[in-house]
Design an enzyme around this catalytic site. Structure first.
Site, short mmCIF file in Angstrom:
data_model
loop_
_atom_site.label_atom_id
_atom_site.label_comp_id
_atom_site.label_asym_id
_atom_site.label_seq_id
_atom_site.Cartn_x
_atom_site.Cartn_y
_atom_site.Cartn_z
N GLN A 117 0.84 -1.19 0.00
CA GLN A 117 0.00 0.00 0.00
C GLN A 117 0.88 1.25 0.00
OE1 GLN A 117 -3.81 -0.44 1.96
NE2 GLN A 117 -3.56 1.54 2.94
N CYS A 118 1.16 1.82 1.15
CA CYS A 118 1.87 3.09 1.18
C CYS A 118 3.33 2.97 0.74
CB CYS A 118 1.77 3.71 2.57
SG CYS A 118 0.05 4.16 2.98
N VAL A 119 3.98 1.85 1.06
CA VAL A 119 5.39 1.72 0.66
C VAL A 119 5.49 1.50 -0.85
CG1 VAL A 119 7.59 0.62 1.14
CG2 VAL A 119 5.86 0.72 2.94
N THR A 122 4.49 4.71 -2.77
CA THR A 122 5.57 5.70 -2.72
C THR A 122 6.68 5.34 -3.69
OG1 THR A 122 5.07 6.28 -0.42
CG2 THR A 122 7.28 6.80 -1.22
#
Length: 202
Positions: A117-119, A122
């Site tokens: 998700q966020c990793v 990014t």
């Protein structure tokens, strides 16, 4: 002069407040991230800490609940910025790109929660912005993902018992396949530290 940076993404107490925490892929996430942080500091890389917030929601990511803070065992030092984001990636709702540009950063290493998700998001955005991305899989953590048709009221036990639930192993494999050769170099903590030691000997 080109410089490198380490982004530590969402390694925060919010996740530990969820029942699914006990089934995370990486029980030693704090220890693995701390090893990366130590190596980055020794090499003179910039370390940037990122936290996720969802103000006004009343959930575990609402700053009013007090959980939007780093997990115990991780502490920024002087000069290491802490950014708070409200989007999945660390760029869109922060001044991260400006900070990296000012610091002369071209190489970005990412770690944290959640792997896919966020990793991962990014890493994808960073790559599109022109950064050379390194994704350190064993310094990320994720959790089983229920099928989209499973109601939000489902218990952890129900999610784990559902054959449609994506396991952490499946999530990690998918993320590495999606990123490798396109958005990031896949690496391990040992490989990153080994590279840092090799640089120090030059």
């Amino acid at each position: 002069m080109s410089r490198a940076a380490l982004l530590v993404i969402d390694v925060q107490e919010s996740f530990r407040q969820r029942p699914i925490w006990a089934y995370g892929s990486n029980p030693d996430i704090v220890g693995q991230v701390d090893r990366l942080v130590t190596a980055a500091r020794q090499r003179g890389d910039l370390v940037v800490w990122v936290l996720h917030a969802e103000p006004g929601t009343g959930g575990v990511f609402d700053p009013a609940r007090g959980h939007v803070r780093l997990l115990d065992g991780l502490t920024p030092t002087a000069g290491e910025p802490t950014l708070v984001k409200t989007a999945h990636n660390a760029f869109t709702t922060t001044n991260l790109q400006q900070l990296l540009t000012t610091a002369g950063v071209d190489d970005l290493t990412v770690c944290g929660i959640r792997t896919e998700q966020c990793v991962e998001t990014t890493a994808r955005v960073g790559s599109d912005l022109g950064y050379r991305m390194t994704f350190v899989t064993d310094a990320t953590q994720t959790f089983p993902i229920p099928h989209r048709e499973v109601p939000e009221t489902a218990t952890v036990e129900e999610i784990l018992a559902d054959p449609r639930t994506m396991t952490t192993e499946e999530i990690i494999t998918r993320t590495e396949y999606a990123l490798a050769g396109r958005f990031a170099t896949i690496s391990t903590v040992d490989e990153v530290i080994g590279a840092a030691l090799a640089d120090a000997r030059r």
